[in-house]
Design a protein around this motif. Structure first.
Motif, PDB file in Angstrom:
ATOM      1  N   ALA A   1      55.460 -59.810  -5.201  1.00  0.00           N
ATOM      2  CA  ALA A   1      54.083 -59.310  -5.150  1.00  0.00           C
ATOM      3  C   ALA A   1      53.417 -59.690  -3.834  1.00  0.00           C
ATOM      4  O   ALA A   1      52.696 -58.879  -3.219  1.00  0.00           O
ATOM      5  N   SER A   2      53.646 -60.910  -3.361  1.00  0.00           N
ATOM      6  CA  SER A   2      53.057 -61.348  -2.090  1.00  0.00           C
ATOM      7  C   SER A   2      53.629 -60.551  -0.925  1.00  0.00           C
ATOM      8  O   SER A   2      52.905 -60.216   0.023  1.00  0.00           O
ATOM      9  N   ASN A   3      54.923 -60.226  -0.976  1.00  0.00           N
ATOM     10  CA  ASN A   3      55.535 -59.419   0.083  1.00  0.00           C
ATOM     11  C   ASN A   3      54.916 -58.028   0.133  1.00  0.00           C
ATOM     12  O   ASN A   3      54.665 -57.482   1.219  1.00  0.00           O
ATOM     13  N   LEU A   4      54.689 -57.429  -1.038  1.00  0.00           N
ATOM     14  CA  LEU A   4      54.067 -56.111  -1.069  1.00  0.00           C
ATOM     15  C   LEU A   4      52.641 -56.185  -0.535  1.00  0.00           C
ATOM     16  O   LEU A   4      52.219 -55.315   0.244  1.00  0.00           O
ATOM     17  N   LEU A   5      51.894 -57.205  -0.923  1.00  0.00           N
ATOM     18  CA  LEU A   5      50.532 -57.355  -0.417  1.00  0.00           C
ATOM     19  C   LEU A   5      50.529 -57.428   1.109  1.00  0.00           C
ATOM     20  O   LEU A   5      49.728 -56.753   1.777  1.00  0.00           O
ATOM     21  N   ALA A   6      51.422 -58.229   1.686  1.00  0.00           N
ATOM     22  CA  ALA A   6      51.487 -58.359   3.137  1.00  0.00           C
ATOM     23  C   ALA A   6      51.804 -57.011   3.781  1.00  0.00           C
ATOM     24  O   ALA A   6      51.244 -56.663   4.839  1.00  0.00           O
TER      25      ALA A   6
ATOM     26  N   GLY B   1      60.580 -57.631 -13.590  1.00  0.00           N
ATOM     27  CA  GLY B   1      59.725 -58.592 -12.910  1.00  0.00           C
ATOM     28  C   GLY B   1      58.665 -57.907 -12.080  1.00  0.00           C
ATOM     29  O   GLY B   1      58.287 -58.399 -11.008  1.00  0.00           O
ATOM     30  N   ALA B   2      58.160 -56.773 -12.548  1.00  0.00           N
ATOM     31  CA  ALA B   2      57.165 -56.009 -11.802  1.00  0.00           C
ATOM     32  C   ALA B   2      55.804 -56.697 -11.876  1.00  0.00           C
ATOM     33  O   ALA B   2      55.483 -57.388 -12.844  1.00  0.00           O
ATOM     34  N   ARG B   3      54.991 -56.493 -10.841  1.00  0.00           N
ATOM     35  CA  ARG B   3      53.628 -56.983 -10.798  1.00  0.00           C
ATOM     36  C   ARG B   3      52.732 -55.910 -10.183  1.00  0.00           C
ATOM     37  O   ARG B   3      53.075 -55.328  -9.151  1.00  0.00           O
ATOM     38  N   LEU B   4      51.617 -55.662 -10.823  1.00  0.00           N
ATOM     39  CA  LEU B   4      50.615 -54.747 -10.282  1.00  0.00           C
ATOM     40  C   LEU B   4      49.881 -55.463  -9.162  1.00  0.00           C
ATOM     41  O   LEU B   4      49.372 -56.565  -9.362  1.00  0.00           O
ATOM     42  N   VAL B   5      49.814 -54.845  -7.978  1.00  0.00           N
ATOM     43  CA  VAL B   5      49.194 -55.500  -6.820  1.00  0.00           C
ATOM     44  C   VAL B   5      47.895 -54.810  -6.414  1.00  0.00           C
ATOM     45  O   VAL B   5      46.891 -55.492  -6.181  1.00  0.00           O
ATOM     46  N   ALA B   6      47.884 -53.494  -6.334  1.00  0.00           N
ATOM     47  CA  ALA B   6      46.698 -52.813  -5.812  1.00  0.00           C
ATOM     48  C   ALA B   6      46.535 -51.445  -6.442  1.00  0.00           C
ATOM     49  O   ALA B   6      47.525 -50.739  -6.699  1.00  0.00           O
ATOM     50  N   VAL B   7      45.279 -51.073  -6.682  1.00  0.00           N
ATOM     51  CA  VAL B   7      44.922 -49.719  -7.097  1.00  0.00           C
ATOM     52  C   VAL B   7      43.703 -49.306  -6.284  1.00  0.00           C
ATOM     53  O   VAL B   7      42.712 -50.027  -6.220  1.00  0.00           O
ATOM     54  N   PHE B   8      43.810 -48.180  -5.609  1.00  0.00           N
ATOM     55  CA  PHE B   8      42.664 -47.704  -4.838  1.00  0.00           C
ATOM     56  C   PHE B   8      42.752 -46.188  -4.737  1.00  0.00           C
ATOM     57  O   PHE B   8      43.835 -45.618  -4.605  1.00  0.00           O
ATOM     58  N   GLY B   9      41.579 -45.549  -4.827  1.00  0.00           N
ATOM     59  CA  GLY B   9      41.589 -44.099  -4.898  1.00  0.00           C
ATOM     60  C   GLY B   9      42.436 -43.678  -6.086  1.00  0.00           C
ATOM     61  O   GLY B   9      42.230 -44.124  -7.207  1.00  0.00           O
TER      62      GLY B   9
END
Length: 259
Positions: free
Chosen positions: A137-142, A193-201
């Motif tokens: 999740a942190s890698n996707l955020l970056a 092991g999925a994690r929701l990171v971001a939702v926009f639009g």
């Protein structure tokens, strides 16, 4: 509507009564890449799911009873039968679809290699090389930060057990049928092991610590992605199903958007 918060948060506020029960930052946190792993480590202690979200993407909270009521296998089997009925004429005809002048014809899509619903992709075990769900999740955020995709978002802390429940709690209405989408995300959390990171639009980004490694399993997961109804999977641009599925083995984040 308030609840206990961890230390070290940027300036923010609790949303007033009548809105989804969340804490939201006043601005996009510039130190979000350092803050995010800490918030993930606090999640079990505080019962708060961190989420990057545009505030205007929130709607009426969805009861978790509605998510629990979704019989995922049964619903996807029904949806696939209808999807296949509508698409089969195009899958069976390799004639290129007419394209506007100057645009290359879209490639032929033979569709999924299944005549009936084949079942869910099996759970993937962790390996020594697998990142933890928090690291994925942190890698996707970056990755999202580097591409400048999140600056209209705010950091939200949502009282929930996991990201799929947080999606229901904020009543996200960016696309798709929310009870099914929450049930799918919940199942991906358990299996990959999925994690929701971001939702926009109308976009949704999910990390996956344990993605499928084999083509057979990737085909099954690709069909689940298709049945999320997200437009970017096969419709815009029109990606042939085999090509989309081929890209999934080892891929540690998935993106979805709806028109």
């Amino acid at each position: 509507m308030s609840f206990a918060l961890p230390d070290g948060l940027p300036p923010g506020r609790f949303l007033p009564s009548g809105l989804p029960r969340v804490w939201v930052s006043d601005e996009f946190p510039r130190d979000v890449e350092e803050l995010w792993p800490r918030l993930l480590s606090y999640q079990s202690a505080y019962g708060l799911v961190p989420l990057l979200c545009e505030p205007d993407a929130m709607g009426t909270p969805l009861s978790l009873d509605q998510v629990d009521a979704v019989s995922l296998e049964e619903e996807l089997a029904t949806d696939f039968a209808e999807y296949r009925r509508r698409r089969l004429p195009w899958w069976s005809d390799p004639t290129p679809v007419p394209a506007p002048e100057g645009i290359e014809p879209w490639p032929h899509d033979p569709g999924p290699p299944f005549e009936q619903w084949p079942g869910l992709a099996p759970p993937m075990p962790a390996t020594p090389a697998s990142p933890s769900p928090e690291q994925a999740a942190s890698n996707l955020l970056a990755w999202l930060v580097r591409r400048g995709l999140l600056y209209e978002c705010r950091l939200m802390l949502v009282p929930a057990r996991r990201g799929s429940d947080a999606l229901a709690s904020i009543g996200w209405y960016g696309g798709g049928y929310l009870p099914l989408l929450c049930a799918l995300t919940r199942s991906w959390e358990d299996r990959f092991g999925a994690r929701l990171v971001a939702v926009f639009g109308s976009e949704l980004y999910v990390s996956a610590a344990r993605p499928p490694a084999e083509a057979e399993h990737a085909n099954l997961l690709a069909l689940e992605h298709v049945l999320s109804t997200a437009d970017n999977i096969v419709d815009d641009p029109p990606t042939p199903f085999p090509e989309y599925a081929m890209d999934l083995p080892g891929r540690t984040f998935w993106s979805f958007w709806w028109d």
